[in-house]
Scaffold this active site. Structure first.
Site, PDB file in Angstrom:
ATOM      1  N   GLY A  13       0.826  -1.207   0.000  1.00 38.87           N
ATOM      2  CA  GLY A  13       0.000   0.000   0.000  1.00 38.87           C
ATOM      3  C   GLY A  13       0.859   1.254   0.000  1.00 38.87           C
ATOM      4  O   GLY A  13       1.846   1.327   0.724  1.00 38.87           O
ATOM      5  N   ASP A 141       0.655   1.476   8.502  1.00 38.32           N
ATOM      6  CA  ASP A 141       0.252   0.610   9.618  1.00 38.32           C
ATOM      7  C   ASP A 141       1.191   0.708  10.813  1.00 38.32           C
ATOM      8  O   ASP A 141       0.861   0.233  11.893  1.00 38.32           O
ATOM      9  CB  ASP A 141       0.170  -0.848   9.146  1.00 38.32           C
ATOM     10  N   ARG A 298      -4.582   7.686   3.570  1.00 41.23           N
ATOM     11  CA  ARG A 298      -3.175   7.387   3.316  1.00 41.23           C
ATOM     12  C   ARG A 298      -2.641   8.127   2.084  1.00 41.23           C
ATOM     13  O   ARG A 298      -1.472   7.955   1.715  1.00 41.23           O
ATOM     14  CB  ARG A 298      -2.943   5.876   3.195  1.00 41.23           C
TER      15      ARG A 298
END
Lengths: 418, 418
Positions: A13, A141, A298
């Site tokens: 990601g 994360d 994000r």
């Protein structure tokens, strides 16, 4: 400087600042006259021999990368398995590296990428191919081992805290006759780092967020309802931040309780926030609203944390230094040397200590009652969202994000059949 | 200056800049030595005689209002009906105004508020009470008549365009192996103004957003699927912006097709984005993600449009000028005098022309195929998101939003039994 090229690839990601790392990598390599190739769509581009020639990009474009979100060369969700299971892919990778005289391989990602970089370095040694592999940390994360924090997390954390503070002001203004409960869904399937960051939006029990739900604590619906009700009665409204990964006492994801099929048999996509909002509406009768920011959290480069940006660039620069110095199988990590004033430095950590480990949130970061963060968590999180680093805006009122030319270098191998 | 007080009230959904209007109102009134009371929670506070004494606020707090989202005095979703139907409430209102020597009433809201302000002015005339009523425009829905645009819309529009541009970069980077279709749900139950604003994020058919769904056009699912598929095949991914108000050819809201009850009989809250994402997943098999920004889009003061902020303050200042000049039953509206360069001015419009009308998006703003905006729409929308006006940030990395003291003036009447 020895001849050869440096290959950079993004993995997993993307974040608001992974391109800032790329920008720093390319600038540091250019300063050392080392050509940088970038794999298109992460490791897949390396396997497919789709390699972008970053020499075709202007210096202003490379500098603009530092304020552009997303992943400029493309990333991918592909995990290479063990050397035994995925040997053909590792060997193909080595073949491509060799064909393009890649002597330095920088892999920008999370735990899996550190593991892949480590395995590639082992294989290169096995084949006597001179290659230096360096992992470069990245993940919203915040779950990488060894490093104090992960580039990308601070900006997502800042987005979360600011968004919750802003939405809470909206809810507070309307609560008398409208929405009384607002649920914000934060990313974090395994750890509640981003949900915890929302806690920075307020101080004390009456300021939003009033309740944070962490995947680290089993979700007790009855207790949650009791607290929502008490908060609405005391404060007038209740702002809840829920981590997408919360589970019940049997370890079942709450997000899976919603969703399923609607009355037409169509797939009903769920999520924690919509589920909780529906349950609160049913059980307590309050008007509810909820938000699922999803990728916005994000990719919000417009709201990046300056500290995060600086760290994202610092790991990129250090990765090139380590690589060119031949420090194989390491990752530049962030070491916190002081909380107040916040001070940090970059050090090299062995990839073996990072690969396949997952950093959990310390138990001492969650308040005893399970619904908020402790002073210890604040001391850790607070510095990471400090400072603003907005992108330049065009006269059209939009951030001036750059699009690269992304021209491929000619292939030297037969197409990959993997 | 005649003696008396000015009452200011906020109404309906709040915006990123309605407090900027409040700030301008209070500053303009202070300059004229007129005391300002603010109704707590909008018109309800006026009925309940819950009036805030803004003289207790420091000038720095009043200035800081201009960069603080939400509604500082509280707003409400209460619509007063006709003079006949709601006579008791209108008379109570007049009684409260009289008790606090209110000579100027400023009502900051949308169509309904303009209507209420108009009715109050009529009743005051009927009772020979000397009162000047001025409506002050505000709404992220941009649906007020007469005014070229509505304060609050430009900032929500900027949030929408920036968020779509950022998320699209994320999706583009990951599409090869991850999410191929991303759906963004924009506010707008009746008109597609905010969905249209998303169109500013890109240019040409290959830039996101690739498809915009407007409530002004019936939603044709089969045609939509065809276009999503074609976009993914051509571009590699597809970013969809859907207005919450889209309807099928029979006028049924698509949002109502989702939701309902889950398999446990629990309320499943839906929404357009989650529904469309589920349908695309079922029909086309693509990996989908979606976002519901909800209140974030109307409270994101950190991303306010400078033009919007200036207009929000200008209508506040003008409202006070009109009121003190005795211009009854008017609203300061924004008049566009030029597209390029963008120029605007404030004029007074009769409340009767604003009340209860709803401005639709011109048909010429939607592309012939129904899935995008025209150059005409761009020329209209573009100036409204121009310029940045970020709030000051604290050393903690969060916007320094102000909390007012909000001290009530003593009651002079018996409690309201309404």
């Amino acid at each position: 400087m020895a001849s050869g090229t440096l290959l950079y690839a993004q993995s997993g990601g993307v974040t608001a600042v992974i391109n800032a790392t790329a920008s720093a990598v390319i600038q540091a390599a250019r300063a050392r006259k080392v050509p940088v190739l970038a794999a298109r769509n992460g490791i897949l581009g390396a396997l497919r021999e789709e390699l972008i020639d970053t020499r075709r990009e202007s210096i202003s474009a490379i500098r603009a990368l530092a304020h552009t979100p997303g992943g400029a060369f493309g990333s991918c969700r592909v995990k290479l398995k063990s050397l035994d299971e995925d040997r053909a892919r590792y060997e193909r990778l080595l073949e491509v590296l060799r064909a393009h005289d890649v002597r330095w391989f920088l892999y920008n990602g999370g735990n899996d990428s550190a593991d892949t970089a480590l395995k590639v370095s082992k294989l290169a040694a096995e084949f006597d191919y001179p290659l230096t592999c360096v992992g470069v940390p990245k993940t919203v994360d915040n779950d990488l081992a060894v490093t104090d924090c992960c580039p990308g997390f601070g900006s997502a954390a800042k987005y979360t805290a600011v968004s919750v503070r802003e939405a809470a002001l909206d809810v507070a203004a309307m609560a008398d006759t409208s929405t009384k409960v607002f649920v914000y869904e934060a990313m974090g399937r395994h750890a509640g780092w981003l949900a915890a960051a929302a806690g920075l939006a307020g101080n004390g029990p009456d300021e939003a967020p009033h309740l944070i739900l962490f995947p680290e604590r089993p979700f007790d619906e009855a207790d949650f309802f009791k607290r929502v009700k008490a908060t609405v009665e005391r404060v007038g409204y209740c702002v809840v931040v829920a981590s997408e990964g919360i589970q019940d006492s049997q370890g079942r994801f709450i997000a899976d309780a919603g969703g399923g099929k609607d009355s037409f048999g169509h797939t009903q996509l769920g999520g924690v926030a919509s589920h909780l909002a529906g349950r609160v509406k049913d059980a307590l009768g309050y008007k509810v609203h909820w938000t699922l920011p999803d990728y916005l959290q994000r990719s919000a480069r417009h709201l990046a944390s300056k500290v995060d940006l600086e760290q994202a660039m610092a790991v990129g620069t250090a990765a090139v230094e380590y690589a060119l110095a031949g420090r194989n199988a390491v990752m530049p990590v962030i070491v916190r040397t002081s909380d107040a004033p916040y001070r940090w430095k970059i050090e090299a950590a062995p990839l073996s200590k990072v690969a396949n480990h997952e950093k959990k949130m310390p138990a001492g970061f969650i308040r005893r009652d399970g619904y908020g963060i402790t002073d210890k968590a604040r001391a850790y999180l607070q510095p990471l969202i400090r400072g603003e680093a907005p992108p330049p805006y065009g006269r059209d009122g939009l951030p001036a994000y750059v699009t690269l030319r992304n021209e491929a270098v000619p292939r030297r191998l037969a197409p990959w059949k993997g």
